[in-house]
Design a protein around this motif. Structure first.
Motif, PDB file in Angstrom:
ATOM      1  N   ILE A   1     -27.856 -15.756 -21.116  1.00  0.00           N
ATOM      2  CA  ILE A   1     -28.060 -17.083 -21.699  1.00  0.00           C
ATOM      3  C   ILE A   1     -29.009 -17.897 -20.813  1.00  0.00           C
ATOM      4  O   ILE A   1     -29.932 -18.551 -21.304  1.00  0.00           O
ATOM      5  CB  ILE A   1     -26.711 -17.815 -21.884  1.00  0.00           C
ATOM      6  N   HIS A   2     -28.802 -17.846 -19.502  1.00  0.00           N
ATOM      7  CA  HIS A   2     -29.669 -18.592 -18.583  1.00  0.00           C
ATOM      8  C   HIS A   2     -31.111 -18.103 -18.685  1.00  0.00           C
ATOM      9  O   HIS A   2     -32.050 -18.910 -18.733  1.00  0.00           O
ATOM     10  CB  HIS A   2     -29.153 -18.459 -17.144  1.00  0.00           C
ATOM     11  N   LYS A   3     -31.313 -16.792 -18.743  1.00  0.00           N
ATOM     12  CA  LYS A   3     -32.656 -16.231 -18.859  1.00  0.00           C
ATOM     13  C   LYS A   3     -33.323 -16.689 -20.157  1.00  0.00           C
ATOM     14  O   LYS A   3     -34.492 -17.068 -20.167  1.00  0.00           O
ATOM     15  CB  LYS A   3     -32.566 -14.700 -18.808  1.00  0.00           C
ATOM     16  N   TYR A   4     -32.564 -16.676 -21.246  1.00  0.00           N
ATOM     17  CA  TYR A   4     -33.055 -17.128 -22.551  1.00  0.00           C
ATOM     18  C   TYR A   4     -33.499 -18.593 -22.485  1.00  0.00           C
ATOM     19  O   TYR A   4     -34.587 -18.944 -22.925  1.00  0.00           O
ATOM     20  CB  TYR A   4     -31.931 -16.936 -23.581  1.00  0.00           C
ATOM     21  N   VAL A   5     -32.660 -19.422 -21.912  1.00  0.00           N
ATOM     22  CA  VAL A   5     -32.956 -20.856 -21.829  1.00  0.00           C
ATOM     23  C   VAL A   5     -34.135 -21.101 -20.885  1.00  0.00           C
ATOM     24  O   VAL A   5     -35.050 -21.865 -21.202  1.00  0.00           O
ATOM     25  CB  VAL A   5     -31.707 -21.647 -21.373  1.00  0.00           C
ATOM     26  N   LEU A   6     -34.140 -20.448 -19.737  1.00  0.00           N
ATOM     27  CA  LEU A   6     -35.204 -20.649 -18.745  1.00  0.00           C
ATOM     28  C   LEU A   6     -36.566 -20.300 -19.313  1.00  0.00           C
ATOM     29  O   LEU A   6     -37.547 -21.011 -19.074  1.00  0.00           O
ATOM     30  CB  LEU A   6     -34.927 -19.816 -17.490  1.00  0.00           C
ATOM     31  N   ARG A   7     -36.638 -19.235 -20.081  1.00  0.00           N
ATOM     32  CA  ARG A   7     -37.910 -18.829 -20.654  1.00  0.00           C
ATOM     33  C   ARG A   7     -38.433 -19.879 -21.641  1.00  0.00           C
ATOM     34  O   ARG A   7     -39.627 -20.048 -21.812  1.00  0.00           O
ATOM     35  CB  ARG A   7     -37.745 -17.474 -21.347  1.00  0.00           C
ATOM     36  N   ARG A   8     -37.542 -20.588 -22.270  1.00  0.00           N
ATOM     37  CA  ARG A   8     -37.955 -21.551 -23.288  1.00  0.00           C
ATOM     38  C   ARG A   8     -38.202 -22.948 -22.746  1.00  0.00           C
ATOM     39  O   ARG A   8     -38.993 -23.688 -23.316  1.00  0.00           O
ATOM     40  CB  ARG A   8     -36.920 -21.594 -24.407  1.00  0.00           C
ATOM     41  N   VAL A   9     -37.541 -23.337 -21.676  1.00  0.00           N
ATOM     42  CA  VAL A   9     -37.742 -24.693 -21.163  1.00  0.00           C
ATOM     43  C   VAL A   9     -38.635 -24.715 -19.934  1.00  0.00           C
ATOM     44  O   VAL A   9     -39.161 -25.759 -19.591  1.00  0.00           O
ATOM     45  CB  VAL A   9     -36.412 -25.416 -20.852  1.00  0.00           C
ATOM     46  N   ASP A  10     -38.805 -23.581 -19.259  1.00  0.00           N
ATOM     47  CA  ASP A  10     -39.710 -23.459 -18.107  1.00  0.00           C
ATOM     48  C   ASP A  10     -39.431 -24.509 -17.030  1.00  0.00           C
ATOM     49  O   ASP A  10     -40.346 -25.024 -16.412  1.00  0.00           O
ATOM     50  CB  ASP A  10     -41.168 -23.522 -18.578  1.00  0.00           C
ATOM     51  N   ASP A  11     -38.176 -24.853 -16.847  1.00  0.00           N
ATOM     52  CA  ASP A  11     -37.746 -25.780 -15.811  1.00  0.00           C
ATOM     53  C   ASP A  11     -36.396 -25.291 -15.302  1.00  0.00           C
ATOM     54  O   ASP A  11     -35.400 -25.384 -16.023  1.00  0.00           O
ATOM     55  CB  ASP A  11     -37.637 -27.194 -16.378  1.00  0.00           C
ATOM     56  N   PRO A  12     -36.347 -24.743 -14.085  1.00  0.00           N
ATOM     57  CA  PRO A  12     -35.111 -24.138 -13.588  1.00  0.00           C
ATOM     58  C   PRO A  12     -33.902 -25.077 -13.606  1.00  0.00           C
ATOM     59  O   PRO A  12     -32.801 -24.656 -13.960  1.00  0.00           O
ATOM     60  CB  PRO A  12     -35.453 -23.724 -12.157  1.00  0.00           C
ATOM     61  N   GLU A  13     -34.101 -26.322 -13.246  1.00  0.00           N
ATOM     62  CA  GLU A  13     -32.969 -27.259 -13.236  1.00  0.00           C
ATOM     63  C   GLU A  13     -32.455 -27.540 -14.643  1.00  0.00           C
ATOM     64  O   GLU A  13     -31.250 -27.551 -14.886  1.00  0.00           O
ATOM     65  CB  GLU A  13     -33.371 -28.562 -12.540  1.00  0.00           C
ATOM     66  N   LEU A  14     -33.369 -27.776 -15.561  1.00  0.00           N
ATOM     67  CA  LEU A  14     -32.981 -28.021 -16.940  1.00  0.00           C
ATOM     68  C   LEU A  14     -32.333 -26.780 -17.548  1.00  0.00           C
ATOM     69  O   LEU A  14     -31.356 -26.879 -18.294  1.00  0.00           O
ATOM     70  CB  LEU A  14     -34.187 -28.456 -17.778  1.00  0.00           C
ATOM     71  N   ALA A  15     -32.850 -25.610 -17.195  1.00  0.00           N
ATOM     72  CA  ALA A  15     -32.275 -24.363 -17.710  1.00  0.00           C
ATOM     73  C   ALA A  15     -30.833 -24.195 -17.243  1.00  0.00           C
ATOM     74  O   ALA A  15     -29.956 -23.811 -18.030  1.00  0.00           O
ATOM     75  CB  ALA A  15     -33.120 -23.170 -17.268  1.00  0.00           C
ATOM     76  N   GLN A  16     -30.569 -24.487 -15.979  1.00  0.00           N
ATOM     77  CA  GLN A  16     -29.193 -24.400 -15.474  1.00  0.00           C
ATOM     78  C   GLN A  16     -28.293 -25.391 -16.193  1.00  0.00           C
ATOM     79  O   GLN A  16     -27.163 -25.068 -16.556  1.00  0.00           O
ATOM     80  CB  GLN A  16     -29.155 -24.681 -13.967  1.00  0.00           C
ATOM     81  N   GLU A  17     -28.803 -26.591 -16.411  1.00  0.00           N
ATOM     82  CA  GLU A  17     -28.012 -27.618 -17.088  1.00  0.00           C
ATOM     83  C   GLU A  17     -27.699 -27.212 -18.525  1.00  0.00           C
ATOM     84  O   GLU A  17     -26.559 -27.330 -18.984  1.00  0.00           O
ATOM     85  CB  GLU A  17     -28.784 -28.940 -17.070  1.00  0.00           C
ATOM     86  N   LEU A  18     -28.706 -26.713 -19.237  1.00  0.00           N
ATOM     87  CA  LEU A  18     -28.495 -26.318 -20.627  1.00  0.00           C
ATOM     88  C   LEU A  18     -27.578 -25.092 -20.730  1.00  0.00           C
ATOM     89  O   LEU A  18     -26.720 -25.031 -21.617  1.00  0.00           O
ATOM     90  CB  LEU A  18     -29.828 -26.055 -21.318  1.00  0.00           C
ATOM     91  N   ALA A  19     -27.756 -24.125 -19.828  1.00  0.00           N
ATOM     92  CA  ALA A  19     -26.885 -22.950 -19.845  1.00  0.00           C
ATOM     93  C   ALA A  19     -25.436 -23.358 -19.564  1.00  0.00           C
ATOM     94  O   ALA A  19     -24.497 -22.853 -20.196  1.00  0.00           O
ATOM     95  CB  ALA A  19     -27.359 -21.914 -18.826  1.00  0.00           C
ATOM     96  N   ALA A  20     -25.255 -24.286 -18.641  1.00  0.00           N
ATOM     97  CA  ALA A  20     -23.902 -24.778 -18.356  1.00  0.00           C
ATOM     98  C   ALA A  20     -23.335 -25.495 -19.581  1.00  0.00           C
ATOM     99  O   ALA A  20     -22.141 -25.348 -19.897  1.00  0.00           O
ATOM    100  CB  ALA A  20     -23.923 -25.712 -17.151  1.00  0.00           C
ATOM    101  N   ASP A  21     -24.175 -26.244 -20.288  1.00  0.00           N
ATOM    102  CA  ASP A  21     -23.727 -26.925 -21.500  1.00  0.00           C
ATOM    103  C   ASP A  21     -23.301 -25.934 -22.581  1.00  0.00           C
ATOM    104  O   ASP A  21     -22.369 -26.204 -23.341  1.00  0.00           O
ATOM    105  CB  ASP A  21     -24.820 -27.845 -22.046  1.00  0.00           C
ATOM    106  N   VAL A  22     -23.998 -24.802 -22.660  1.00  0.00           N
ATOM    107  CA  VAL A  22     -23.610 -23.772 -23.627  1.00  0.00           C
ATOM    108  C   VAL A  22     -22.159 -23.357 -23.381  1.00  0.00           C
ATOM    109  O   VAL A  22     -21.346 -23.282 -24.311  1.00  0.00           O
ATOM    110  CB  VAL A  22     -24.537 -22.534 -23.534  1.00  0.00           C
ATOM    111  N   PHE A  23     -21.817 -23.131 -22.118  1.00  0.00           N
ATOM    112  CA  PHE A  23     -20.466 -22.667 -21.803  1.00  0.00           C
ATOM    113  C   PHE A  23     -19.450 -23.804 -21.854  1.00  0.00           C
ATOM    114  O   PHE A  23     -18.272 -23.558 -22.120  1.00  0.00           O
ATOM    115  CB  PHE A  23     -20.460 -21.921 -20.473  1.00  0.00           C
ATOM    116  N   ARG A  24     -19.898 -25.024 -21.658  1.00  0.00           N
ATOM    117  CA  ARG A  24     -18.993 -26.161 -21.856  1.00  0.00           C
ATOM    118  C   ARG A  24     -18.593 -26.247 -23.322  1.00  0.00           C
ATOM    119  O   ARG A  24     -17.417 -26.374 -23.660  1.00  0.00           O
ATOM    120  CB  ARG A  24     -19.655 -27.472 -21.413  1.00  0.00           C
ATOM    121  N   ILE A  25     -19.581 -26.111 -24.188  1.00  0.00           N
ATOM    122  CA  ILE A  25     -19.309 -26.147 -25.619  1.00  0.00           C
ATOM    123  C   ILE A  25     -18.453 -24.945 -26.025  1.00  0.00           C
ATOM    124  O   ILE A  25     -17.507 -25.079 -26.807  1.00  0.00           O
ATOM    125  CB  ILE A  25     -20.632 -26.189 -26.420  1.00  0.00           C
ATOM    126  N   ALA A  26     -18.774 -23.794 -25.459  1.00  0.00           N
ATOM    127  CA  ALA A  26     -17.982 -22.596 -25.772  1.00  0.00           C
ATOM    128  C   ALA A  26     -16.528 -22.794 -25.356  1.00  0.00           C
ATOM    129  O   ALA A  26     -15.608 -22.416 -26.088  1.00  0.00           O
ATOM    130  CB  ALA A  26     -18.581 -21.377 -25.070  1.00  0.00           C
TER     131      ALA A  26
END
Length: 169
Positions: free
Chosen positions: A20-45
């Motif tokens: 999930i992190h790799k997927y998000v990182l490739r699309r947002v191209d910002d490591p900090e934002l990618a970590q935040e969004l990946a964490a949000d995925v699992f928060r929602i899950a």
């Protein structure tokens, strides 16, 4: 002591977070934002999770895709504001460097085509998983992937010719 639900979720997190992190990182191209969004995925899950096997990787990709869309919209609003301020101040926005032919072709593709190609080739999802992520039938996913491939093939020669003209080859 952790409950069965917590242990099962931890296992899901450990197995799925890197993809999930790799997927998000490739699309947002910002490591900090990618970590935040990946964490949000699992928060929602975690909030939606009932401990059943219903929280599968395609569902997590779909949640990530929705969060990325929200991030894009926010980024686009910020970019529009920056451009408006820059235009008002009389400056030029910074130029971007050269991209590869593939990146250029992907950039020209419609978002839907680019997304399905990335799901298939970069995220190694099957047609069935892609159909789940896109919330469509497997037949529709197969047709969309075929059309995206054709669009990409049509763009590649044009992109290569364009680059050759810029370079002067």
């Amino acid at each position: 002591m952790l409950s069965q639900r917590e242990l099962a979720f931890i296992a899901l997190y450990k197995d799925s977070y890197p993809r999930i992190h790799k997927y998000v990182l490739r699309r947002v191209d910002d490591p900090e934002l990618a970590q935040e969004l990946a964490a949000d995925v699992f928060r929602i899950a975690w909030e939606k999770w009932d401990g059943a096997a219903s929280t599968e990787i395609p569902w997590l990709f779909a949640v990530a895709r929705n969060l990325i869309g929200n991030a894009y919209r926010g980024r686009d609003r910020q970019k529009a504001l920056t451009e408006k301020i820059t235009a008002t101040a009389g400056g030029d926005p910074g130029d971007q460097g050269e991209h590869t032919a593939v990146e250029n072709a992907l950039a020209v593709l419609r978002d839907k085509d680019r997304d399905i190609l990335q799901l298939a080739y970069w995220d190694d999802l099957t047609i069935a998983e892609i159909a789940q992520v896109l919330d469509c039938s497997q037949s529709a996913a197969k047709v969309r992937l075929h059309r995206a491939r054709e669009a990409f093939r049509r763009l590649m020669p044009a992109t290569c010719e364009s680059l050759e003209q810029k370079v002067g080859a």
